[in-house]
Design an enzyme around this catalytic site. Structure first.
Site: not given
Length: 393
Positions: A72, A201, A293, A297, A385
């Site tokens: 991704h 998200y 979560p 990480k 990220y």
């Protein structure tokens, strides 16, 4: 029995460390209280930072990852159904993440361990650590009714939040920092195609939702729920209805419904234990820290811990220098706290808190609206990220 490094716990931290030490020719034995099927079958995270992917290549365990992992270059955020994409690759000079479930990572690590003859003790009960404050540490356990002892130079506690390793550090030495969140994640696995080829998200007035995946034909979805919710109260139809509402009409139109084959509720917490070294004992992974979560990480932090620790142990045995092991805790914690900050922030701007009032909600919306319009804000999210480099510690 004797080894140089005794590793307590055969989860990601323990097995990555075992392979790293094997690569350097350092003897290690892993002691695990469960069997392989249990450890491998635990449903956990599935987003690998670029550094974790690179390590799997270095260790020679990336063949399936290359075939089956989903790379991704970006991620999506939805605010009350309005979707925008963050181009992580463009913002970080080409860095990406790879979706590949922790269960698959563990299978690869265990298969390679078996092929390489790595020493793993399964089904070890009553594990105890002794002598870690001196120069002759050892680990004992019971198996098949017989007590066994492993003498070693160092013990590495990779046995998770509920393990025995952290508890071996005296209370007047150990400092614990914790934030328990007033909600959980209700998650389902279903053999249906993902709603989107990258994660979504979602922040909705009814709560958080996440659209994720494990493969092109298997989806992983989550919704925020109260801690007193029961899985039995959530039929598949109720779950899909709530998920689609929170994702918004555009994303919901791409959701394929189907029967779930795994459904569970996980509480969220932020947790850090300091120091990560005491005497001859080192902590790594969930034994030392937990992150919500939201930032993906958990396993990646375990990998960064043991990467630093393997470097320190290699320096100890090859160069007879203790500089690395003396600085391990401070170095690891510097990166841990950056990941804790990011995971806390991302959780705080995407979830509904019970104490939120109208002002809090407007601040949350303004934060995400700023993220949508600011490349600088998007770059900060993207850098965290995809994973900060070890040097950033």
């Amino acid at each position: 029995m004797r080894t140089r490094v005794a590793i307590v716990g055969a989860g990601p931290a323990g097995m990555f460390l075992a392979h790293l030490l094997h690569l350097e020719g350092i003897d290690a034995t892993v002691i695990e209280r469960r069997d392989r099927a249990y450890v491998e079958g635990r449903v956990r995270a599935g987003v690998l930072e670029q550094g974790t992917v690179a390590l799997m290549h270095r260790l020679g365990v990336a063949d399936r990852l290359m075939r089956e992992g989903l790379v991704h270059g970006g991620t999506n955020v939805a605010l009350d159904g309005k979707l925008f994409r963050i181009d992580m690759a463009a913002l970080t000079g080409g860095s990406t993440v790879t979706v590949y479930g922790q269960q698959e990572v563990m299978r690869d690590l265990f298969d390679a361990a078996e092929a390489r003859g790595l020493s793993i003790v399964w089904d070890a009960s009553d594990v105890a650590l002794s002598g870690i404050d001196g120069d002759r540490p050892h680990v004992t356990w019971r198996r098949d009714g017989v007590t066994q002892q492993l003498d070693c130079d160092f013990v590495v506690g990779c046995d998770g939040y509920h393990g025995v390793s952290r508890a071996a550090i005296p209370r007047d030495v150990l400092r614990v920092f914790e934030r328990v969140y007033p909600f959980g994640w209700l998650g389902v696995l279903a053999d249906v195609p993902p709603a989107e080829h990258e994660l979504i998200y979602a922040n909705h007035e009814r709560g958080f939702a996440l659209a994720s995946m494990r493969s092109p034909t298997r989806s992983r979805y989550y919704i925020q729920c109260a801690l007193d919710e029961e899985v039995a109260d959530w039929s598949d139809d109720r779950f899909w209805d709530e998920l689609c509402l929170r994702l918004g009409p555009d994303a919901a139109a791409k959701v394929t419904r189907g029967p779930s084959f795994e459904k569970s509720i996980a509480p969220l917490r932020s947790f850090v234990a300091e120091p990560m070294r005491w005497g001859r004992l080192f902590l790594a992974g969930d034994a030392a820290h937990i992150v919500p979560p939201t930032g993906a990480k958990g396993m990646n932090l375990a990998v960064s811990d043991v990467t630093m620790l393997s470097q320190a142990l290699t320096e100890h045995y090859r160069e007879r220098s203790d500089a690395g092991i003396d600085h391990y805790s401070a170095r690891a914690l510097a990166r841990v706290w950056k990941a804790e900050r990011f995971s806390w922030w991302f959780t705080s701007v995407t979830h509904r808190f019970p104490t939120m009032d109208g002002f809090d909600r407007r601040i949350q919306m303004a934060e995400l609206d700023y993220l949508r319009g600011s490349l600088a804000a998007q770059r900060a999210l993207a850098e965290n990220y995809v994973g900060l480099p070890l040097e950033a510690a």
